[in-house]
Scaffold this active site. Structure first.
Site, short mmCIF file in Angstrom:
data_model
loop_
_atom_site.label_atom_id
_atom_site.label_comp_id
_atom_site.label_asym_id
_atom_site.label_seq_id
_atom_site.Cartn_x
_atom_site.Cartn_y
_atom_site.Cartn_z
N ASP A 233 33.94 32.26 31.73
CA ASP A 233 35.37 32.51 31.65
C ASP A 233 36.17 31.53 32.50
O ASP A 233 37.25 31.07 32.11
CB ASP A 233 35.69 33.93 32.12
N CYS B 109 27.26 37.35 33.42
CA CYS B 109 28.69 37.11 33.38
C CYS B 109 29.42 37.95 32.35
O CYS B 109 28.83 38.73 31.61
CB CYS B 109 28.96 35.62 33.18
N ASP B 110 30.74 37.74 32.29
CA ASP B 110 31.71 38.70 31.77
C ASP B 110 31.38 39.28 30.40
O ASP B 110 31.42 40.49 30.20
CB ASP B 110 33.08 38.04 31.71
N LYS B 111 31.14 38.45 29.41
CA LYS B 111 30.92 38.96 28.06
C LYS B 111 29.45 39.03 27.69
O LYS B 111 29.06 39.69 26.74
CB LYS B 111 31.67 38.09 27.03
N CYS C 201 30.72 35.47 40.24
CA CYS C 201 31.78 35.32 41.25
C CYS C 201 31.88 36.57 42.10
O CYS C 201 31.84 37.70 41.58
CB CYS C 201 33.11 35.03 40.56
N GLU D 298 42.23 36.10 28.03
CA GLU D 298 42.74 36.71 29.25
C GLU D 298 43.84 35.85 29.84
O GLU D 298 43.77 34.62 29.83
CB GLU D 298 41.62 36.97 30.25
N SER E 254 41.88 38.96 33.56
CA SER E 254 40.65 38.80 34.33
C SER E 254 40.49 40.00 35.25
O SER E 254 41.48 40.60 35.68
CB SER E 254 40.72 37.52 35.14
#
Length: 570
Positions: A90, A131-133, A203, A454, A480
């Site tokens: 991202d 990570c995010d997705k 992160c 985002e 985010s």
């Protein structure tokens, strides 16, 4: 059908049905060409879904963890076979066309895992992602396939330190604003860039990546206590080994994913999300996991109802100074679960074969009560994530009270309207936004974006320009998990679908009232009807390819922005 004994090294039967008999000879021959032996091919065949890439910080250590998973599978009497998926970052995709692919990539990852698993008929799978997705996509694939599955994430990154304070990589975007305001020079900006991301891992904020890794544990799909082990710790490697072993146990005991991903497990994940003020993106992802488990659509109203009963017991960076390493030291997910046990469903099964209730009985009090509070004395009586409704969003929208300053919990101001993220960024950095404004970013939803990008950059630019405590931002796009301020996203229906967001004009008064859960456009209905008669949607051009397909088939944000075919929509 599997052989009666389930396959073993001493008889001629195979665990995987497609490897049995004469019909399995070619398949066995192909596996043997890569060094697999007859003895190995009689074992449970475990897919190791490795989303390693050296292009994404949270995934840079996954090859090393994969080696430990494979060792664990072998020690437990299985054989591991590795395949990969994409894993876009991202942070690298933000602020340009690439961000429109990030949420859509969730569907690509899910479908790629489904395709490989069904093509090869593996007996079970270990999912490696951070990570995010990628994490929600893997959980969606587990729910869709309903095979034995277990997840291990790569672990959070250690924080950067700048002027005596811990930061994650978002310091760079905020520093852009500091530089614009003359607070730092080019040399200091370069220094910040160089120290912002000190090593591999997700992160070190409580953004979507770490929220979803935590939720995988709460759902029962990861080993208890595993999700917050730092990326560079020896415990992270030991966890990968044990995960490989447990994958074989799941196959031998016939514990498929839908025995774990149940309504009770989803309830527990929702309670945990609300109690910790996790990323608002997690709502989309829990809706998608619920949908893939064939439990139907998980309505926003379910989150709204729970939000009135679940207090915030842990406030994590960027909502507070406590980063993910602090959270790990405080006991992480098990310590939060211990505090909110009274709100959870104890009968939910986990990948270790114990129920959530049995795990909770073991007791995991926090060692740092300033990080993880109790139900009796929470951080706030209000949940960390909330759902709003009103004439601007009759289907609902989401906000993160955990990250909203007290002075912004109720807010009214004049609208400043933008039809794209970049327009808003240019206006913020040029000094054209006045305190007290409500920035309206529209045509950024699942179809309008397309891809529901985002709105990370305008959010951070507001912080850098010193406006995050005096302005609000509302959008049909996403945020985010790093948001800090009054930001309302996922507005449904989105502007492209004829939502009232598309009718807002500069200067219209908009009110956001988190305590009463309302988002209101103060414009007379007759005026809105006249505007609607003249309204034309903004259609954004995107390259030929997947985004055009996503725009066509994506459901609204209020339904998780999942892809649905015509049969499912009828």
């Amino acid at each position: 059908m599997k052989s009666e004994c389930g396959g073993c090294a001493h008889c001629g039967t195979h665990f995987s049905p497609i490897l049995e008999g004469d019909d399995g000879a070619l398949k066995r021959a192909l596996y043997k060409s890569m060094g697999h032996t007859d003895e190995q091919l009689r074992r449970p065949v475990i897919a190791v879904v490795n989303s390693y890439t050296n292009a994404t910080a949270g995934h840079a250590n996954l090859n090393e963890l994969t080696a430990h998973v494979l060792k664990g599978i072998d020690e437990a009497g299985g054989v591991g076979m590795v395949f990969g998926t994409i894993a876009p970052c991202d942070g690298i995709a933000e602020g340009h066309l690439g961000m429109r692919y990030i949420l859509a990539a969730r569907e690509v990852i899910t479908m790629s895992i489904e395709s490989m698993m069904r093509a090869h008929r593996f007996d079970g799978m270990v999912l490696l992602g951070s990570c995010d997705k990628i994490v929600p996509a893997m959980l969606m694939a587990a729910a869709r396939l309903d095979l034995p599955a277990i997840m291990v994430n790569g672990g959070p990154m250690y924080p950067a330190e700048y002027k005596g304070k811990h930061w994650d990589g978002n310091i760079v975007t905020e520093a852009i604003g500091w530089k614009k305001r003359g607070e730092i020079d080019d040399a200091e900006f370069a220094h910040i860039e160089n120290i912002a991301e000190p090593g591999p891992g997700s992160c070190t904020m409580y953004g979507t990546a770490n929220t979803m890794c935590s939720i995988a544990e709460v759902l029962g799909m990861s080993l208890p206590g595993s999700s917050m082990l730092p990326a560079v710790s020896k415990e992270r490697r030991a966890c990968a080994l044990e995960t490989g072993k447990q994958a074989v146990t799941l196959v031998r005991e016939g514990i498929n994913a839908r025995k774990i991903i149940t309504p009770d497990a989803i309830h527990n994940a929702m309670v945990y999300l609300l109690a910790t003020g996790g990323s608002t993106n997690a709502i989309l992802h829990l809706q998608a996991i619920h949908y893939e488990a064939e439990l139907g659509h998980l309505p926003l109203s379910a989150f709204d109802e729970l939000s009135h009963h679940v207090p915030l017991v842990a406030s994590l960076y960027p909502a507070s100074e406590y980063d993910m390493i602090d959270f790990w030291e405080a006991g992480g997910v098990p310590a939060v679960e211990y505090e909110i046990a009274a709100l959870m469903k104890p009968n939910a099964l986990t990948v270790v074969g114990k129920t959530k209730g049995e795990l909770l009985q073991q007791g995991h009090r926090t060692s740092r009560p300033e990080v993880i509070h109790t139900l009796a004395i929470p951080v706030r009586n209000e949940a960390g994530v909330a759902v709003l409704h009103g004439n601007l969003s009759p289907l609902g929208c989401v906000v993160k009270p955990a990250a909203v300053p007290e002075n912004l919990m109720t807010f009214s101001g004049p609208a400043v309207v933008f039809n794209s993220e970049q327009e808003s960024v240019d206006a913020i950095l040029s000094g054209h936004i006045q305190p007290g404004s409500v920035l309206v970013l529209r045509y950024e939803g699942p179809k309008g974006g397309p891809g529901m990008p985002e709105m990370y950059k305008p959010m951070k630019c507001l912080e850098g320009m010193g406006l995050s405590d005096s302005c609000a931002l509302i959008t049909d796009g996403r945020f985010s998990g790093s948001n800090r301020g009054l930001f309302v996203g996922h507005i449904s229906p989105e502007a492209t679908d004829g939502g009232a967001l598309g009718l807002v004009e500069n200067g219209d008064t908009i009110s956001i009232d988190i305590p009463t859960r309302t988002l209101t456009l103060h414009v007379d209905d007759q005026v809105l009807a006249a505007r609607r008669a003249c309204w034309q949607p903004v259609k954004k051009e995107v390259p030929r390819g997947f985004l055009r397909l996503y725009r066509r088939w994506a459901l609204p944000a209020a339904q998780g922005a999942v892809l649905a075919d015509r049969e499912e929509m009828e």
